[in-house]
Scaffold this motif. Structure first.
Motif, mmCIF file in Angstrom:
data_model
loop_
_atom_site.group_PDB
_atom_site.id
_atom_site.type_symbol
_atom_site.label_atom_id
_atom_site.label_comp_id
_atom_site.label_asym_id
_atom_site.label_seq_id
_atom_site.Cartn_x
_atom_site.Cartn_y
_atom_site.Cartn_z
ATOM 1 N N LYS A 71 -20.369 -57.423 33.676
ATOM 2 C CA LYS A 71 -21.125 -58.705 33.848
ATOM 3 C C LYS A 71 -20.064 -59.295 35.157
ATOM 4 O O LYS A 71 -20.665 -60.430 35.665
ATOM 5 C CB LYS A 71 -21.142 -59.637 32.840
ATOM 6 C CG LYS A 71 -21.742 -59.011 31.599
ATOM 7 C CD LYS A 71 -23.165 -58.368 31.873
ATOM 8 C CE LYS A 71 -23.629 -57.737 30.589
ATOM 9 N NZ LYS A 71 -24.853 -56.926 30.772
ATOM 10 N N GLY A 72 -19.492 -58.680 35.898
ATOM 11 C CA GLY A 72 -18.685 -59.266 36.916
ATOM 12 C C GLY A 72 -19.384 -58.925 38.249
ATOM 13 O O GLY A 72 -20.533 -58.430 38.262
ATOM 14 N N TRP A 107 -14.121 -67.565 35.256
ATOM 15 C CA TRP A 107 -13.941 -65.973 35.515
ATOM 16 C C TRP A 107 -12.592 -65.872 36.169
ATOM 17 O O TRP A 107 -11.921 -66.893 36.814
ATOM 18 C CB TRP A 107 -14.884 -65.988 36.833
ATOM 19 C CG TRP A 107 -16.173 -66.014 36.228
ATOM 20 C CD1 TRP A 107 -17.281 -66.854 36.228
ATOM 21 C CD2 TRP A 107 -17.261 -64.880 35.752
ATOM 22 N NE1 TRP A 107 -18.328 -66.549 35.817
ATOM 23 C CE2 TRP A 107 -18.352 -65.153 35.389
ATOM 24 C CE3 TRP A 107 -16.687 -63.665 35.541
ATOM 25 C CZ2 TRP A 107 -19.281 -64.359 34.878
ATOM 26 C CZ3 TRP A 107 -17.649 -62.360 34.986
ATOM 27 C CH2 TRP A 107 -18.993 -63.073 34.666
ATOM 28 N N THR A 140 -14.704 -59.614 39.905
ATOM 29 C CA THR A 140 -14.448 -60.746 38.788
ATOM 30 C C THR A 140 -14.509 -60.249 37.650
ATOM 31 O O THR A 140 -15.343 -59.308 37.493
ATOM 32 C CB THR A 140 -15.372 -61.959 39.108
ATOM 33 O OG1 THR A 140 -16.709 -61.402 39.094
ATOM 34 C CG2 THR A 140 -15.245 -62.761 40.427
ATOM 35 N N LEU A 141 -14.019 -60.836 36.738
ATOM 36 C CA LEU A 141 -13.873 -60.516 35.453
ATOM 37 C C LEU A 141 -13.970 -61.997 34.524
ATOM 38 O O LEU A 141 -13.648 -62.761 34.541
ATOM 39 C CB LEU A 141 -12.647 -59.646 34.939
ATOM 40 C CG LEU A 141 -12.418 -58.379 35.644
ATOM 41 C CD1 LEU A 141 -10.995 -57.972 35.354
ATOM 42 C CD2 LEU A 141 -13.499 -57.554 35.410
ATOM 43 N N PRO A 142 -14.869 -61.660 33.269
ATOM 44 C CA PRO A 142 -15.073 -62.551 32.317
ATOM 45 C C PRO A 142 -13.748 -63.226 31.688
ATOM 46 O O PRO A 142 -13.000 -62.133 30.969
ATOM 47 C CB PRO A 142 -16.227 -62.156 31.572
ATOM 48 C CG PRO A 142 -16.006 -60.741 31.487
ATOM 49 C CD PRO A 142 -15.500 -60.371 32.757
ATOM 50 N N SER A 172 -7.621 -67.706 38.463
ATOM 51 C CA SER A 172 -8.892 -68.183 37.806
ATOM 52 C C SER A 172 -9.575 -69.249 38.258
ATOM 53 O O SER A 172 -9.119 -69.998 39.049
ATOM 54 C CB SER A 172 -8.369 -68.525 36.386
ATOM 55 O OG SER A 172 -7.283 -69.561 36.444
ATOM 56 N N GLU A 201 -15.061 -71.951 36.184
ATOM 57 C CA GLU A 201 -16.248 -71.279 35.608
ATOM 58 C C GLU A 201 -16.016 -70.365 34.693
ATOM 59 O O GLU A 201 -17.124 -70.017 33.993
ATOM 60 C CB GLU A 201 -17.224 -70.804 36.801
ATOM 61 C CG GLU A 201 -17.732 -71.886 37.558
ATOM 62 C CD GLU A 201 -16.684 -72.403 38.662
ATOM 63 O OE1 GLU A 201 -15.853 -71.742 38.879
ATOM 64 O OE2 GLU A 201 -16.881 -73.539 39.417
ATOM 65 N N VAL A 207 -8.937 -61.844 29.850
ATOM 66 C CA VAL A 207 -9.943 -61.258 30.185
ATOM 67 C C VAL A 207 -10.662 -60.560 29.057
ATOM 68 O O VAL A 207 -9.967 -59.824 28.343
ATOM 69 C CB VAL A 207 -10.075 -60.730 31.522
ATOM 70 C CG1 VAL A 207 -9.778 -61.516 32.648
ATOM 71 C CG2 VAL A 207 -9.091 -59.591 31.578
ATOM 72 N N THR A 234 -10.671 -63.759 39.144
ATOM 73 C CA THR A 234 -10.876 -62.958 40.407
ATOM 74 C C THR A 234 -9.652 -62.268 40.742
ATOM 75 O O THR A 234 -8.427 -62.773 40.702
ATOM 76 C CB THR A 234 -11.180 -64.021 41.614
ATOM 77 O OG1 THR A 234 -12.382 -64.737 41.109
ATOM 78 C CG2 THR A 234 -11.680 -63.000 42.758
#
Length: 359
Positions: A337-338, A284, A355-357, A279, A282, A245, A286
């Motif tokens: 951005k989560g 992300w 969530t994390l990118p 994961s 998309e 991430v 979680t």
């Protein structure tokens, strides 16, 4: 010329004047031409304009002039009426805007129409409502900050005064208690600073690829002693194929710390707290933290991430905390951005997700 009403009235009059003059000239020329043509057709000899014919044309022109003057007067009257119909809502908006500027956020304007003026009024009302909510939130925030700072400061001040006056001799337990209060103050001030920076969009993130399981393991190890003291166990559910991430590791550890601290606070002795991650296609990852506490009342769920929000039942049962940790969680996650949310039912515990990118 600063009056919008006067400008609109003059605009209506000028438009009416130009229109009437053009129509009058065209009608005068057409009538004169048609009248002469009609007279020529009725005469066997060459037609010569006589006094009667000229009198008819002069009377027609006079009537046309009177009609033009009447049209202009009507245009002035209608211009005044319609300009006021347009400018009155604008004046009301201007007056309400001045009151809002002076701090009266209770101002609202009526919007009966569905045109642009109505849309402007609706937008103004929405803005005033949001400003009113922000002002109430700001005042409540200041009151909550003062309340949260007062308790530890009073404890520290009371102990120091007693030690200074020789009323009591400080013991190691009392010194530890005062130290804990200073740590609480420092943590509260740090959280407030981070929260204000995040809400203002000025929080600097040093994002690098990191492993979620490493961050979770490090934070679990850091907070492990407190869990052992309360005899609460932590169960990890971390798959081995989690992607990296892109995060600020320190900030995400702060998020994990706040969630684990919140779970420990509301979980009874001898229970288990679960923390895991997965994961999605998309892109992300979680992360969730699930406790087996008393859960959250549905009426409190929409406000659980608000500043200093603590449910009434938590206050009655004596749970500690300033009520700012979850607000910090929300801002830090959104800065990445989560998104963050919670699922809970009274008596069934709570589960917090964020969530994390993924890289």
């Amino acid at each position: 010329m600063r009056s919008l009403s006067l400008k609109l009235t003059l605009l209506f009059v000028v438009i009416a004047l130009v229109s009437v003059v053009v129509i009058a000239l065209w009608v005068n020329r057409s009538v004169q031409t048609e009248f002469i043509s009609y007279c020529q057709q009725g005469c066997s000899t060459v037609f010569i304009m006589g006094a009667l014919e000229q009198t008819f044309l002069d009377a027609f022109r006079n009537s046309l002039v009177l009609a033009t003057v009447a049209a202009i007067l009507v245009a002035i009257l209608l211009g005044l009426v319609f300009s006021r119909f347009i400018t009155n809502p604008v004046r009301q908006l201007a007056l309400s805007a001045k009151k809002v500027a002076s701090g009266d956020f209770s101002q609202r304007v009526r919007h009966k129409t569905k045109d642009e003026i109505g849309e402007l009024s609706a937008s103004f009302n929405s803005m005033a409502e949001q400003l009113d909510k922000k002002e109430k939130s700001r005042r409540q925030l200041l009151a909550d900050i003062a309340h949260e700072l007062r308790n530890p400061l009073s404890i520290v001040q009371g102990n120091l005064e007693a030690w200074r006056d020789g009323v009591i001799t400080p013991t190691s337990e009392q010194i530890t208690s005062v130290y804990d209060e200073t740590v609480l103050l420092s943590r509260l001030i740090t959280d407030l600073r981070d929260l204000s920076l995040a809400e203002a969009g000025q929080l600097k993130l040093h994002q690098t690829p990191a492993r979620v399981d490493d961050l979770i393991a490090a934070e679990v190890s850091s907070i492990g002693n407190r869990y052992q003291e309360k005899q609460v166990s932590i169960q990890l559910e971390l798959p081995s194929d989690l992607p990296l991430v892109l995060v600020d590791s320190d900030r995400i550890r702060q998020v994990l710390h706040n969630l684990l601290d919140n779970a420990l606070r509301y979980t009874p002795t001898g229970s288990t707290i679960q923390i895991g991650a997965n994961s999605s296609p998309e892109g992300w990852v979680t992360v969730w933290v699930s406790d087996s506490g008393t859960g959250i009342d549905p009426k409190d769920l929409p406000h659980i991430f608000d500043h200093f929000h603590r449910a009434d039942w938590s206050r009655r049962q004596g749970y500690s905390g300033a009520g700012i940790g979850l607000a910090v969680v929300k801002q830090l996650v959104e800065a990445h951005k989560g998104k963050v949310w919670v699922e809970s039912k009274p008596g069934s515990g709570s589960c917090f997700y964020f969530t994390l990118p993924a890289v």
